[in-house]
Motif scaffolding. Structure first.
Motif, PDB file in Angstrom:
ATOM      1  N   LEU A   1       2.317  13.657  -7.094  1.00 11.92           N
ATOM      2  CA  LEU A   1       1.887  12.477  -7.914  1.00 11.92           C
ATOM      3  C   LEU A   1       1.475  11.159  -7.092  1.00 11.92           C
ATOM      4  CD1 LEU A   1       4.933  12.481 -10.724  1.00 11.92           C
ATOM      5  CD2 LEU A   1       2.579  13.041 -10.892  1.00 11.92           C
ATOM      6  N   VAL A   2       2.131  11.088  -6.043  1.00 15.95           N
ATOM      7  CA  VAL A   2       1.654   9.842  -5.109  1.00 15.95           C
ATOM      8  C   VAL A   2       0.640   9.998  -4.139  1.00 15.95           C
ATOM      9  CG1 VAL A   2       3.984   8.780  -5.259  1.00 15.95           C
ATOM     10  CG2 VAL A   2       3.438  10.073  -3.453  1.00 15.95           C
ATOM     11  N   GLY A   3       0.365  11.437  -3.868  1.00 15.25           N
ATOM     12  CA  GLY A   3      -0.799  11.784  -3.090  1.00 15.25           C
ATOM     13  C   GLY A   3      -0.285  11.668  -1.575  1.00 15.25           C
ATOM     14  N   GLN A   4       0.836  11.666  -1.368  1.00 21.44           N
ATOM     15  CA  GLN A   4       1.569  11.735   0.027  1.00 21.44           C
ATOM     16  C   GLN A   4       2.475  12.809   0.028  1.00 21.44           C
ATOM     17  OE1 GLN A   4       0.740  10.517   2.858  1.00 21.44           O
ATOM     18  NE2 GLN A   4      -0.955   9.060   2.468  1.00 21.44           N
ATOM     19  N   ARG A   5       2.750  13.463   1.223  1.00 27.07           N
ATOM     20  CA  ARG A   5       3.657  14.506   1.493  1.00 27.07           C
ATOM     21  C   ARG A   5       5.261  13.739   1.459  1.00 27.07           C
ATOM     22  NH1 ARG A   5       3.553  17.443   6.744  1.00 27.07           N
ATOM     23  NH2 ARG A   5       5.204  18.732   5.578  1.00 27.07           N
ATOM     24  N   PHE A   6       6.087  14.678   0.678  1.00 27.41           N
ATOM     25  CA  PHE A   6       7.458  14.164   0.785  1.00 27.41           C
ATOM     26  C   PHE A   6       8.170  15.368   1.502  1.00 27.41           C
ATOM     27  CE2 PHE A   6       6.382  10.723  -1.976  1.00 27.41           C
ATOM     28  CZ  PHE A   6       7.479  10.138  -2.233  1.00 27.41           C
TER      29      PHE A   6
ATOM     30  N   ASP B   1      11.816   0.554   4.820  1.00 25.29           N
ATOM     31  CA  ASP B   1      10.451   0.667   4.275  1.00 25.29           C
ATOM     32  C   ASP B   1       9.897   1.422   3.354  1.00 25.29           C
ATOM     33  OD1 ASP B   1      10.612   3.156   5.689  1.00 25.29           O
ATOM     34  OD2 ASP B   1       9.594   2.397   7.642  1.00 25.29           O
ATOM     35  N   GLY B   2      10.802   2.500   2.671  1.00 29.01           N
ATOM     36  CA  GLY B   2      10.559   3.443   1.833  1.00 29.01           C
ATOM     37  C   GLY B   2      10.243   4.809   2.297  1.00 29.01           C
ATOM     38  N   TYR B   3      10.116   4.985   3.447  1.00 28.42           N
ATOM     39  CA  TYR B   3       9.745   6.102   4.220  1.00 28.42           C
ATOM     40  C   TYR B   3      11.058   7.079   4.456  1.00 28.42           C
ATOM     41  CZ  TYR B   3       5.184   4.236   3.778  1.00 28.42           C
ATOM     42  OH  TYR B   3       3.816   3.806   3.448  1.00 28.42           O
ATOM     43  N   THR B   4      12.079   6.639   4.423  1.00 28.20           N
ATOM     44  CA  THR B   4      13.330   7.372   4.557  1.00 28.20           C
ATOM     45  C   THR B   4      14.145   7.362   3.237  1.00 28.20           C
ATOM     46  OG1 THR B   4      13.257   7.331   6.777  1.00 28.20           O
ATOM     47  CG2 THR B   4      15.219   8.120   5.853  1.00 28.20           C
ATOM     48  N   LEU B   5      14.336   8.256   2.183  1.00 33.30           N
ATOM     49  CA  LEU B   5      14.926   8.178   1.228  1.00 33.30           C
ATOM     50  C   LEU B   5      16.161   9.330   0.990  1.00 33.30           C
ATOM     51  CD1 LEU B   5      12.028   8.278  -1.213  1.00 33.30           C
ATOM     52  CD2 LEU B   5      13.126   6.040  -0.576  1.00 33.30           C
ATOM     53  N   LEU B   6      17.170   9.063   0.367  1.00 39.88           N
ATOM     54  CA  LEU B   6      18.309   9.997   0.271  1.00 39.88           C
ATOM     55  C   LEU B   6      18.231  10.553  -1.022  1.00 39.88           C
ATOM     56  CD1 LEU B   6      20.985  11.309   1.271  1.00 39.88           C
ATOM     57  CD2 LEU B   6      22.077   9.235   0.299  1.00 39.88           C
ATOM     58  N   TYR B   7      18.250  11.940  -1.027  1.00 45.59           N
ATOM     59  CA  TYR B   7      18.446  12.646  -2.533  1.00 45.59           C
ATOM     60  C   TYR B   7      20.158  12.645  -2.671  1.00 45.59           C
ATOM     61  CZ  TYR B   7      18.176  16.513  -5.885  1.00 45.59           C
ATOM     62  OH  TYR B   7      18.357  17.162  -6.720  1.00 45.59           O
ATOM     63  N   ALA B   8      20.517  11.793  -3.361  1.00 45.63           N
ATOM     64  CA  ALA B   8      21.817  11.577  -3.324  1.00 45.63           C
ATOM     65  C   ALA B   8      22.724  12.416  -4.300  1.00 45.63           C
ATOM     66  CB  ALA B   8      21.912  10.026  -3.813  1.00 45.63           C
TER      67      ALA B   8
ATOM     68  N   GLY C   1       0.956  -1.260  -0.039  1.00 39.67           N
ATOM     69  CA  GLY C   1      -0.153  -0.040  -0.010  1.00 39.67           C
ATOM     70  C   GLY C   1       0.808   1.329   0.052  1.00 39.67           C
ATOM     71  N   TYR C   2       2.027   1.202  -0.409  1.00 36.04           N
ATOM     72  CA  TYR C   2       2.904   2.249  -0.189  1.00 36.04           C
ATOM     73  C   TYR C   2       2.736   3.309  -1.313  1.00 36.04           C
ATOM     74  CZ  TYR C   2       7.343   4.826  -0.831  1.00 36.04           C
ATOM     75  OH  TYR C   2       8.483   5.545  -0.613  1.00 36.04           O
ATOM     76  N   PRO C   3       2.904   4.659  -0.795  1.00 39.94           N
ATOM     77  CA  PRO C   3       2.984   5.115   0.520  1.00 39.94           C
ATOM     78  C   PRO C   3       1.725   5.540   0.980  1.00 39.94           C
ATOM     79  CG  PRO C   3       3.436   6.991  -1.036  1.00 39.94           C
ATOM     80  CD  PRO C   3       3.386   5.696  -1.851  1.00 39.94           C
ATOM     81  N   ASN C   4       1.670   5.135   2.391  1.00 39.24           N
ATOM     82  CA  ASN C   4       0.395   5.543   2.908  1.00 39.24           C
ATOM     83  C   ASN C   4       0.445   6.369   4.245  1.00 39.24           C
ATOM     84  OD1 ASN C   4       1.407   3.852   4.990  1.00 39.24           O
ATOM     85  ND2 ASN C   4       0.154   2.052   4.548  1.00 39.24           N
ATOM     86  N   ARG C   5       1.578   7.068   4.335  1.00 42.88           N
ATOM     87  CA  ARG C   5       2.193   8.367   4.992  1.00 42.88           C
ATOM     88  C   ARG C   5       3.192   9.107   4.621  1.00 42.88           C
ATOM     89  NH1 ARG C   5       6.479   6.187   8.230  1.00 42.88           N
ATOM     90  NH2 ARG C   5       6.668   3.966   8.058  1.00 42.88           N
ATOM     91  N   PRO C   6       3.493  10.159   5.170  1.00 48.06           N
ATOM     92  CA  PRO C   6       4.693  10.972   4.536  1.00 48.06           C
ATOM     93  C   PRO C   6       5.885  10.410   4.558  1.00 48.06           C
ATOM     94  CG  PRO C   6       3.342  12.291   6.221  1.00 48.06           C
ATOM     95  CD  PRO C   6       2.715  10.743   6.319  1.00 48.06           C
TER      96      PRO C   6
ATOM     97  N   ARG D   1      11.490  -4.334  -3.597  1.00 48.22           N
ATOM     98  CA  ARG D   1      11.432  -3.895  -5.039  1.00 48.22           C
ATOM     99  C   ARG D   1      10.005  -3.261  -5.158  1.00 48.22           C
ATOM    100  NH1 ARG D   1      14.760  -3.008  -9.428  1.00 48.22           N
ATOM    101  NH2 ARG D   1      13.420  -2.771 -11.186  1.00 48.22           N
ATOM    102  N   VAL D   2       8.982  -3.678  -4.761  1.00 49.17           N
ATOM    103  CA  VAL D   2       7.895  -2.961  -4.832  1.00 49.17           C
ATOM    104  C   VAL D   2       7.699  -1.502  -4.656  1.00 49.17           C
ATOM    105  CG1 VAL D   2       6.728  -3.485  -2.899  1.00 49.17           C
ATOM    106  CG2 VAL D   2       5.390  -3.196  -4.596  1.00 49.17           C
ATOM    107  N   VAL D   3       8.502  -1.165  -3.624  1.00 45.25           N
ATOM    108  CA  VAL D   3       8.608   0.252  -3.301  1.00 45.25           C
ATOM    109  C   VAL D   3       9.463   0.924  -4.332  1.00 45.25           C
ATOM    110  CG1 VAL D   3       9.795   1.844  -1.575  1.00 45.25           C
ATOM    111  CG2 VAL D   3       8.191  -0.149  -0.959  1.00 45.25           C
TER     112      VAL D   3
END
Length: 313
Positions: free
Chosen positions: A51-56, A79-86, A19-24, A252-254
């Motif tokens: 585009l995804v309907g959740q805050r980044f 879990d896909g809820y912490t990403l790096l702008y590398a 169900g990703y993402p379901n929160r910011p 991978r799904v994330v």
């Protein structure tokens, strides 16, 4: 029991990812707010959020050239809820300069490119060279008299200079400044002769003279500027790239969701125009393409650091 626990954890993570993402989502930017890395990062965050309907949500983690931000994301939950702008620094340059860092840059899960921008070799307009060939001839005739500026020891422009110096055999002096803007200001004031940077607007205004571009093709907006390969140095390819990576083990799904939305963002004319206004060349890709490119860049800068003896500031 340990294997069962790991399998259970993996199953839970995979189910949550459906169900990703379901929160910011937090996008960690390895630079101060308002700077040339942060502003495009916020543009990406806003675009993906729409585009995804959740805050980044952008979170700036500053220090050690991006090392602190990279270490933070490397330890985050996959879990896909912490990403790096590398960027080039955290993915390729820091690992080359500091091989004993606490994270493995190759273990990050690549999502995709954001931009991949060749640098320009520029000169003060009053410096008596108009091409790479003339620069090399001048440097050989005046050993130790050409000043190469950069935004700091160990920065990408510095390492690009070291690569160019190794390939051309010239004897020139590296003069580091506290950032790209002071280095460019010094060049325009005549305190430095040449440097590598992304200053396309300065070229168009005539404040600096472009001798070459370090990409594999000419820039459509600067069609008269040859590639450095055309000038005789095809090995001196150097780009300042940005992209998104996730913590090791991210499902991978994330990644599939994020890559699809990132590439959808790249199709926006407004996004393309905004990125170009920052001097960046937007680029869409698959996760595999971004990961392979980053790996090649790490290998290249390790070779340059070892050959040149460059040290971190």
């Amino acid at each position: 029991m340990k294997l069962a626990a790991l399998l259970f954890a993996a199953a839970v993570t995979q189910a949550a990812a459906q169900g990703y993402p379901n929160r910011p989502v937090k996008l960690i930017v390895p630079a101060p707010a308002g700077g040339p890395t942060d502003v495009p990062g916020r543009l990406v965050a806003d675009g993906l959020g729409a585009l995804v309907g959740q805050r980044f949500v952008v979170e700036n983690k500053v220090g050690a050239g991006g090392l602190i931000a990279a270490e933070f994301v490397a330890r985050a939950d996959p879990d896909g809820y912490t990403l790096l702008y590398a960027n080039t620094s955290v993915v390729a340059v820091i690992p080359a300069l500091q091989p004993k860092i606490s994270y493995d840059p190759g273990a990050f899960v690549a999502v995709g490119f954001v931009s991949n921008s060749p640098q320009l070799l520029i000169a003060n307009p009053r410096f008596p060279v108009k091409s790479v060939r003339e620069l090399v001839e001048y440097a050989r005739a005046h050993p130790g008299k050409v000043n190469f500026a950069s935004g700091g020891v160990g920065s990408l422009p510095h390492l690009t200079f070291e690569l160019f110096r190794l390939e051309s055999g010239i004897d020139a002096i590296h003069v580091p400044y506290a950032g790209g803007a002071p280095a460019t200001a010094a060049l325009m004031a005549g305190q430095a002769d040449v440097l590598f940077d992304l200053v396309r607007t300065r070229v168009k205004s005539g404040d600096v003279r472009a001798l070459a571009i370090t990409g594999e093709a000419r820039d459509p907006e600067l069609p008269d500027v040859p590639t450095i390969g055309e000038a005789g140095y095809p090995a001196v390819t150097s780009t300042s790239f940005t992209g998104i990576v996730a913590p090791p083990g991210t499902p991978r799904v994330v990644v599939t969701v994020l890559n699809a939305k990132l590439n959808e963002l790249h199709q926006s004319p407004e996004f393309q125009a905004r990125m170009k206004s920052f001097g960046l060349v937007p680029k869409a890709s698959t996760p595999e393409e971004f990961a392979a490119y980053a790996a090649r860049e790490r290998e290249k800068w390790v070779r340059v650091v070892n050959a040149s003896g460059a040290k971190p500031d």
